[in-house]
Enzyme design. Sequence first.
Site, PDB file in Angstrom:
ATOM      1  CB  CYS A  68     -19.540 -29.385 -34.570  1.00 32.85           C
ATOM      2  SG  CYS A  68     -17.738 -29.127 -34.467  1.00 32.85           S
ATOM      3  CD1 TRP A 108     -18.484 -36.270 -35.752  1.00 31.22           C
ATOM      4  CD2 TRP A 108     -20.592 -35.729 -34.965  1.00 31.22           C
ATOM      5  NE1 TRP A 108     -18.383 -35.349 -34.780  1.00 31.22           N
ATOM      6  CE2 TRP A 108     -19.440 -34.893 -34.395  1.00 31.22           C
ATOM      7  CE3 TRP A 108     -21.861 -35.531 -34.546  1.00 31.22           C
ATOM      8  CZ2 TRP A 108     -19.963 -33.874 -33.692  1.00 31.22           C
ATOM      9  CZ3 TRP A 108     -22.164 -34.336 -33.837  1.00 31.22           C
ATOM     10  CH2 TRP A 108     -21.274 -33.606 -33.152  1.00 31.22           C
ATOM     11  CB  THR A 147     -12.997 -34.154 -35.589  1.00 27.63           C
ATOM     12  OG1 THR A 147     -11.954 -34.124 -36.404  1.00 27.63           O
ATOM     13  CG2 THR A 147     -12.518 -34.504 -34.265  1.00 27.63           C
ATOM     14  CB  VAL A 148     -17.650 -32.641 -38.277  1.00 24.66           C
ATOM     15  CG1 VAL A 148     -18.416 -33.841 -38.657  1.00 24.66           C
ATOM     16  CG2 VAL A 148     -18.122 -32.213 -36.724  1.00 24.66           C
ATOM     17  CD  GLU A 163      -7.914 -26.730 -37.366  1.00 21.89           C
ATOM     18  OE1 GLU A 163      -7.717 -27.844 -36.568  1.00 21.89           O
ATOM     19  OE2 GLU A 163      -8.420 -25.851 -37.044  1.00 21.89           O
ATOM     20  CB  SER A 164     -12.761 -25.280 -38.430  1.00 22.62           C
ATOM     21  OG  SER A 164     -12.180 -25.155 -37.056  1.00 22.62           O
ATOM     22  CE1 TYR A 211     -16.474 -29.392 -27.089  1.00 22.80           C
ATOM     23  CE2 TYR A 211     -15.988 -26.938 -27.711  1.00 22.80           C
ATOM     24  CZ  TYR A 211     -16.668 -28.433 -27.732  1.00 22.80           C
ATOM     25  OH  TYR A 211     -17.654 -28.173 -28.910  1.00 22.80           O
TER      26      TYR A 211
HETATM   27  N1  GSH Z   1      -9.439 -28.912 -34.782  1.00 21.14           N
HETATM   28  C1  GSH Z   1     -10.784 -29.438 -35.005  1.00 21.14           C
HETATM   29  C2  GSH Z   1     -11.722 -29.632 -34.156  1.00 21.14           C
HETATM   30  C3  GSH Z   1     -13.106 -30.362 -34.506  1.00 21.14           C
HETATM   31  C4  GSH Z   1     -13.626 -31.232 -33.421  1.00 21.14           C
HETATM   32  O1  GSH Z   1     -13.119 -31.291 -32.296  1.00 21.14           O
HETATM   33  N2  GSH Z   1     -14.788 -31.504 -33.650  1.00 21.14           N
HETATM   34  C5  GSH Z   1     -15.633 -32.472 -32.764  1.00 21.14           C
HETATM   35  C6  GSH Z   1     -16.796 -31.660 -32.826  1.00 21.14           C
HETATM   36  S1  GSH Z   1     -17.391 -30.391 -32.012  1.00 21.14           S
HETATM   37  C7  GSH Z   1     -15.750 -33.758 -33.239  1.00 21.14           C
HETATM   38  O2  GSH Z   1     -16.142 -33.849 -34.235  1.00 21.14           O
HETATM   39  N3  GSH Z   1     -15.417 -34.868 -32.381  1.00 21.14           N
HETATM   40  C8  GSH Z   1     -15.586 -35.987 -32.582  1.00 21.14           C
HETATM   41  C9  GSH Z   1     -15.025 -36.766 -31.443  1.00 21.14           C
HETATM   42  O3  GSH Z   1     -14.626 -36.069 -30.373  1.00 21.14           O
HETATM   43  O4  GSH Z   1     -15.047 -38.119 -31.515  1.00 21.14           O
HETATM   44  C10 GSH Z   1     -11.351 -28.219 -35.845  1.00 21.14           C
HETATM   45  O5  GSH Z   1     -11.362 -26.999 -35.423  1.00 21.14           O
HETATM   46  O6  GSH Z   1     -11.793 -28.460 -37.337  1.00 21.14           O
END
Ligand code: GSH
Length: 455
Positions: A68, A108, A147-148, A163-164, A211
């Site tokens: 990610c 995940w 999400t991660v 939130e990264s 994306y």
């Molecule tokens: N806004 C979040 C976005 C994080 C995000 O979209 N992570 C994706 C992986 S690249 C995720 O975990 N997606 C899981 C899913 O869509 O179910 C950040 O920047 O921390």
Amino acid sequence: MNLVGWRIFKNNNPVADYQMARSALDETSLSGAFVRTASVFRNFISRDPNSQFPAEPGRYHLYISYACPWASRCLAYLKIKGLEKAISFTSVKPIWERTKESDEHMGWVFPASDTELAGAEPDPLNGAKSIRELYELASTNYTGKYTVPVLWDKRLKTIVSNESAEIIRMFNTEFNDIAENAALDLYPPHLQSQIDQTNEWIYDKINNGVYKCGFARKQEPYDEAVKQLYEALDKCEEILSKQRYLCGNTLSEADIRLFVTIIRFDEVYAVHFKCNKKLLREYPNLFNYTKEIFQVPGMSSTVNIDHIKRHYYGSHPSINPFGIIPSGPDIDFSSPHDRDRRGRLRARAEPLGTATASDPFLHYRTGSEPLPTPPGKPPTPGTPPDPGSSAGTPPREPDPAQSACGNPSKRFAADRISSSPVDSLQASSLFSFVFSSALQRFELRFAVRKSRFDV
Ligand SMILES: N[C@@H](CCC(=O)N[C@@H](CS)C(=O)NCC(=O)O)C(=O)O
């Protein structure tokens, strides 16, 4: 109402009732465009010991996936700020799996053992099987995406932030009392408005832009996203033809944020997300810049191309139904880059020598920006005062007086150095440039050594 719903995908029925998206694959609007939903856990760790989440060593854990880009930018900060001893981390497996037997959610998951897949580890804190379980431990009524990254508080057993963009700001400033590279400031006060302004278009058109290309479900939103993506990449190439980094001659947050996307570009996005108008390798400045950042000590350990490829090609069956992973291109990002040419003139005139692998942070500040103030030190005369932590500060409005990236006067100096022979510079400006550059390197070397000594 946000017209994003997982049932659009599941039933292929645009009039189905909408629910909060449970996965990025479901975040499609009625027009067929990808629309990302906002993160929910938005607390801040603070250097203030009396705050709810104080910056204590050993208290926090970062859950990531190497695949990610958003999680990888947090890991990049953890490594280059020297926070490994203070904040532990674990990566999940790269390919999404069923997270519960009782429903169809794919997400995940942790491996069952350390040996299942190199890089992925079982959850050492909660014994969770999936990232979803962590969200459920933190909140009983959470209905969003799982999400991660997840920044976890071991003491309160909850999620501090998912939130990264905010996690990296915390890592940049709030742990400076324990960070091994506290002197490295990737969001210094004098560059903040430039960085914010740069982040804005890079996020929209590149980080999230890929994306939008990949998850578009109709031709028009795809065409628009590709157009914007390549306009932005061309703009980066142009900026990097004139200066070493996006916001001048100092590595900054904007560079790390761009890096995590472009390092994945040719390996994944060009094929999987249909971003194939031009490859990263066809942009000489961007490509060499990517290699340079990859070679920053600590960075290469945050890039796991195997996990990256397994995830994207293996987790999006609507895009790649058979999960076949393309064999190439297998780029060697550790091969030599040419970004030193930006500083060649300076290096020649530089009595203290150029940056070396053992003293890499000299490398980051070859330009004319003022030096950051090391924590706990009074500001150097002429340096902007340190307003304290910026984490949690809402992004500033773009400053129309500034160029999209970089103070025009600094850019002009960089242009002349990169593209002109020495004799085209006037003797007086050459002298003052060489003198101030030497002085700054000396001060930086002192600051970095001093901070290493202090920690
Ligand atoms: N806004 C979040 C976005 C994080 C995000 O979209 N992570 C994706 C992986 S690249 C995720 O975990 N997606 C899981 C899913 O869509 O179910 C950040 O920047 O921390």
